[in-house]
Design a protein around this motif. Structure first.
Motif, short mmCIF file in Angstrom:
data_model
loop_
_atom_site.label_atom_id
_atom_site.label_comp_id
_atom_site.label_asym_id
_atom_site.label_seq_id
_atom_site.Cartn_x
_atom_site.Cartn_y
_atom_site.Cartn_z
N SER A 1 48.07 61.41 48.80
CA SER A 1 47.28 62.51 49.37
C SER A 1 47.37 62.44 50.89
N PRO A 2 47.03 63.52 51.60
CA PRO A 2 47.10 63.50 53.07
C PRO A 2 46.26 62.37 53.68
N SER A 3 45.08 62.12 53.16
CA SER A 3 44.21 61.11 53.74
C SER A 3 44.71 59.68 53.51
N ASN A 4 45.52 59.48 52.48
CA ASN A 4 46.03 58.14 52.17
C ASN A 4 47.52 57.99 52.40
N GLY B 1 48.90 52.11 50.31
CA GLY B 1 49.38 53.33 49.69
C GLY B 1 50.84 53.25 49.29
N PHE B 2 51.30 54.28 48.62
CA PHE B 2 52.67 54.29 48.11
C PHE B 2 53.69 54.21 49.24
N THR C 1 45.76 66.74 46.34
CA THR C 1 47.11 67.18 46.66
C THR C 1 47.96 65.96 47.02
N PHE C 2 49.22 65.99 46.59
CA PHE C 2 50.13 64.88 46.85
C PHE C 2 51.45 65.40 47.39
N ARG C 3 52.13 64.54 48.11
CA ARG C 3 53.52 64.81 48.48
C ARG C 3 54.20 63.51 48.83
#
Length: 364
Positions: free
Chosen positions: A75-78, A84-85, A130-132
């Motif tokens: 997610s944007p925050s992580n 994180g990944f 949301t993810f990217r």
């Protein structure tokens, strides 16, 4: 990917979120037994009265591997969080699947649910999660023997049209076949198995339309037809009655395998008619959660047999219960098979055979 000539397997024989959850999905007890699966050939028959040898066409066997949700990002925050990944994987594209490569590289094809866009630009849409991931992370697929993915899920459009277009272009440029929602994909494996996929998402599960699409794939000459629905209720360990009814209808219409996703946890596997249903394989390498409340996952290897006349049947099914992480107390996004007899192994098997009686897991 290579065809299996021989592979020592643990064979587990099977017959087998929300509002209305059925009391049970029909399954059968598991039997664990080591075995070797080999492609069978028909030897030439020699008769005393002739000097010629006649050879019948050989039966062919293929091994396919299926896994659940893979989010190569955050997610944007992580996005740049220390655990994180992105920070965990960096440019080590082999990291996510390092501990399952013996399964991936020795089968005919591996399938994963790619849950989240691969894009280097754009803005997240207005929604809770949301993810990217960066476009370079397509190499996690291409360098680790993942042959095809589903993008038929509720996160493919997390970065709008920009993210979606980037994902499609990235997969196409890398030569990775993919199935989108309400659409079909046909591809041929290295050894000539023609596979057709149809994808759908929970907000558009029209049985009549899906059954028609399955029929079209059969008519197009596909050896094997796979339905990939993103469905069910998140955090629940049983499929809904509607899922069971749709899965049965799709198998009745000619699909061979139903490969489900979305609940983020394992759900039962069911043998039905001539097909098999994986209601949910849960998370696999899932960058969307660094500290999941359920670490159990699994990969499934399915033997497919094509006889000398082109008829397809499903052979043995191999269940491999696993942990989403190779480290304790956090997710390092590196799925690792449990040892047989380990507590996690037994717990994951209960979720797959329908005997798990623990509480559902509310998704926050």
């Amino acid at each position: 990917m290579k065809r299996i000539a021989s592979l020592i397997l643990i064979i587990l024989l099977l017959s087998g979120c929300g509002a209305a959850v059925p009391e049970a999905v029909e399954t059968t007890a598991f039997v664990t037994e080591p075995a070797i699966v080999e492609a069978e050939t028909v030897a030439a028959e020699t008769e005393e009265t002739t000097v010629s040898t006649e050879t019948e066409p050989a039966e062919e066997r293929f091994l396919l591997t299926f896994v659940g949700d893979c989010t190569f990002g955050a997610s944007p925050s992580n996005y740049y969080a220390g655990v994180g990944f992105i920070k965990t994987v960096g440019e080590d594209y082999g990291h996510p699947f390092r501990n399952v490569m013996p399964y991936f590289e020795n089968d005919e094809a591996t399938f994963a649910n790619l849950e989240g866009p691969l894009t280097d630009s754009g803005n997240p849409v207005q929604k809770k999660h949301t993810f990217r991931g960066p476009t370079d992370y397509v190499r996690i697929l291409t360098e680790n023997s993942v042959e095809a993915v589903s993008i038929a899920n509720n996160h493919t459009h997390d970065y709008g049209q920009t993210g979606y277009a980037s994902t499609v272009k990235t997969l196409e440029d890398a030569g990775v076949p993919f199935v989108d929602r309400d659409s079909s994909c046909i591809f041929t494996t290295e050894n000539g198995l023609i596979i057709g996929l149809y994808g759908a998402v929970y907000y558009q599960l029209d049985t009549e339309m899906i059954v028609a699409a399955i029929a079209s794939l059969k008519e197009a000459g596909c050896d094997l037809v796979i339905f990939a629905p993103h469905w069910g209720v998140e955090g629940t360990y049983r499929p809904t009655e509607a899922q069971v009814e749709l899965a049965h209808a799709v198998i009745d219409a000619g699909a061979d395998i139903v490969w489900g996703s979305h609940p983020h946890v394992l759900q039962p596997v069911e043998r039905y008619g001539d097909g098999v249903i994986y209601y949910s394989l849960g998370n696999f390498s899932f960058g969307g959660n660094g500290y999941p409340r359920d670490y159990d996952t699994a990969l499934i290897q399915q033997e497919v047999i094509r006889d000398a006349y082109g008829k397809i049947t499903l052979g043995e099914m191999i269940l491999v219960p696993a942990n989403v992480s190779s480290e304790p107390n956090r997710n390092n996004y590196q799925p690792t098979p449990y040892e047989m007899g380990e507590e996690g192994y037994e717990r994951a098997m209960k979720k797959l055979d329908g005997t798990w009686d623990g509480p559902n897991l509310p998704i926050q």
